[in-house]
Write a protein that holds these residues in place. Structure first.
Motif, mmCIF file in Angstrom:
data_model
loop_
_atom_site.group_PDB
_atom_site.id
_atom_site.type_symbol
_atom_site.label_atom_id
_atom_site.label_comp_id
_atom_site.label_asym_id
_atom_site.label_seq_id
_atom_site.Cartn_x
_atom_site.Cartn_y
_atom_site.Cartn_z
ATOM 1 N N TYR A 1 0.839 -1.197 0.000
ATOM 2 C CA TYR A 1 0.000 0.000 0.000
ATOM 3 C C TYR A 1 0.877 1.251 0.000
ATOM 4 O O TYR A 1 1.714 1.431 0.892
ATOM 5 C CB TYR A 1 -0.911 0.020 1.224
ATOM 6 N N ARG B 1 -0.764 4.500 -0.912
ATOM 7 C CA ARG B 1 -1.762 5.445 -0.395
ATOM 8 C C ARG B 1 -2.997 4.630 -0.029
ATOM 9 O O ARG B 1 -3.436 3.786 -0.811
ATOM 10 C CB ARG B 1 -2.126 6.513 -1.437
ATOM 11 N N SER B 2 -3.557 4.886 1.141
ATOM 12 C CA SER B 2 -4.708 4.109 1.599
ATOM 13 C C SER B 2 -5.721 5.019 2.267
ATOM 14 O O SER B 2 -5.497 6.228 2.423
ATOM 15 C CB SER B 2 -4.255 3.011 2.566
ATOM 16 N N ALA B 3 -6.842 4.430 2.669
ATOM 17 C CA ALA B 3 -7.917 5.198 3.303
ATOM 18 C C ALA B 3 -7.425 5.856 4.584
ATOM 19 O O ALA B 3 -6.748 5.227 5.400
ATOM 20 C CB ALA B 3 -9.104 4.290 3.600
ATOM 21 N N SER C 1 -13.858 0.841 4.609
ATOM 22 C CA SER C 1 -12.945 1.734 3.891
ATOM 23 C C SER C 1 -13.444 2.028 2.481
ATOM 24 O O SER C 1 -13.043 3.022 1.869
ATOM 25 C CB SER C 1 -11.549 1.107 3.830
ATOM 26 N N SER D 1 -7.775 9.909 1.440
ATOM 27 C CA SER D 1 -6.663 8.950 1.429
ATOM 28 C C SER D 1 -5.380 9.669 1.832
ATOM 29 O O SER D 1 -5.301 10.902 1.783
ATOM 30 C CB SER D 1 -6.505 8.301 0.054
ATOM 31 N N THR E 1 1.046 6.014 2.978
ATOM 32 C CA THR E 1 1.311 5.042 4.036
ATOM 33 C C THR E 1 2.751 5.176 4.520
ATOM 34 O O THR E 1 3.552 5.924 3.963
ATOM 35 C CB THR E 1 1.084 3.613 3.528
ATOM 36 N N GLY F 1 -6.070 9.306 -5.606
ATOM 37 C CA GLY F 1 -6.658 8.646 -4.441
ATOM 38 C C GLY F 1 -5.723 7.578 -3.907
ATOM 39 O O GLY F 1 -4.552 7.836 -3.643
ATOM 40 N N ARG F 2 -6.200 6.370 -3.797
ATOM 41 C CA ARG F 2 -5.388 5.271 -3.280
ATOM 42 C C ARG F 2 -4.467 4.732 -4.374
ATOM 43 O O ARG F 2 -4.773 4.815 -5.568
ATOM 44 C CB ARG F 2 -6.293 4.161 -2.749
ATOM 45 N N THR G 1 -1.672 1.331 -4.974
ATOM 46 C CA THR G 1 -1.181 0.069 -4.431
ATOM 47 C C THR G 1 -0.362 -0.669 -5.471
ATOM 48 O O THR G 1 -0.759 -0.743 -6.639
ATOM 49 C CB THR G 1 -2.356 -0.835 -3.997
ATOM 50 N N TYR H 1 -16.444 5.369 -2.278
ATOM 51 C CA TYR H 1 -15.118 5.764 -2.764
ATOM 52 C C TYR H 1 -14.979 5.450 -4.249
ATOM 53 O O TYR H 1 -14.564 6.291 -5.046
ATOM 54 C CB TYR H 1 -14.039 5.045 -1.960
ATOM 55 N N PHE I 1 -4.152 2.405 -9.185
ATOM 56 C CA PHE I 1 -4.448 3.660 -8.504
ATOM 57 C C PHE I 1 -5.746 4.254 -9.020
ATOM 58 O O PHE I 1 -6.263 3.843 -10.068
ATOM 59 C CB PHE I 1 -3.283 4.645 -8.669
#
Length: 241
Positions: free
Chosen positions: A109, A111-113, A124, A130, A133, A158-159, A161, A180, A237
């Motif tokens: 991860y 970027r995460s919630a 989440s 976001s 991490t 946003g997120r 991974t 989301y 992403f």
């Protein structure tokens, strides 16, 4: 008497046993399986639609659920960062442990919630905010590329991974539900994929190649398959525009 779940997971599901038995009952009716017939060994391959075997560029203009955003991203600096910290694939196994359809993946991860969740929110999937991490600092080039892509698209990152799919592994068919996902677009940057990355959305299949970045519709049923004997790595992403 059955097929194990994956090459590295020896769990045998009840339906795998039943499918084998049903197949054997049908095979017994064929002449080649009658007493005294010469044995025949067939090469077993996954049931992949024919469209999955074609290059992605062959039908890209006709696709509704996929769109190529970049065809030749310089991925070498990103791969160098990933290979330098390969032990981090085991740092957080919550995704493959808790999400059944992702059980054949490993994730890092970036970027995460954001936590804590807003009052009344328990999933989440319904959290919009976001944040980077603790592991994000290990991958400055990867995140910088995602941020530059977001800026070029006039979107908000946003997120994000890094996802590694096991050799011959699958991401099983599912939909990304939640507030989301409802207001964001999903992108895949292919970083390592020796046989090309097979991805399905709806009834469309594409084979994405390393260095390509794709948008696809993750709000309909989708799945993925790694057709190689090596791991497949993507940066996945989201953008809100």
């Amino acid at each position: 008497g059955a097929i194990r779940t994956t090459v590295y997971d020896n769990v045998i599901r009840v339906d795998n046993v039943q499918h084998c038995l049903m197949a054997l009952l049908k095979l017994r009716q064929l002449p080649a399986f009658q007493p005294g017939a010469a044995p025949h060994v067939a090469q077993v391959t996954p049931a992949i639609p024919l469209a999955m075997t074609a290059p992605s560029s062959a039908t890209a203009s006709e696709l509704q659920h996929f769109r190529v955003m970049h065809k030749a991203v310089d991925i070498e600096p990103l791969l160098a960062e990933i290979d330098a910290d390969s032990s981090l694939w085991e740092y957080n196994t919550s995704r493959q442990d808790r999400i059944t359809v992702q059980r054949e993946t490993h994730s890092i991860y970036l970027r995460s919630a954001a936590k804590p969740f807003p009052p009344g929110v328990t999933s989440s999937n319904d959290v919009h905010a976001s944040r980077p991490t603790q592991l994000a600092a290990h991958f400055p080039s990867v995140l910088a590329w995602a941020e530059q892509f977001a800026a070029a698209q006039q979107g908000e990152l946003g997120r994000a991974t890094l996802v590694r799919l096991a050799p011959r592994g699958r991401v099983y068919r599912h939909i990304d539900h939640g507030e989301y996902y409802r207001v964001r677009d999903r992108y895949h940057l292919v970083l390592r994929s020796p046989a090309g990355s097979l991805l399905c959305a709806g009834d469309e299949w594409v084979r994405m190649q390393p260095g390509e970045c794709w948008w696809f519709n993750n709000k309909i049923p989708h799945e993925a398959y790694n057709a190689s004997d090596d791991c497949r790595i993507h940066l996945i992403f989201d953008l809100q525009r």
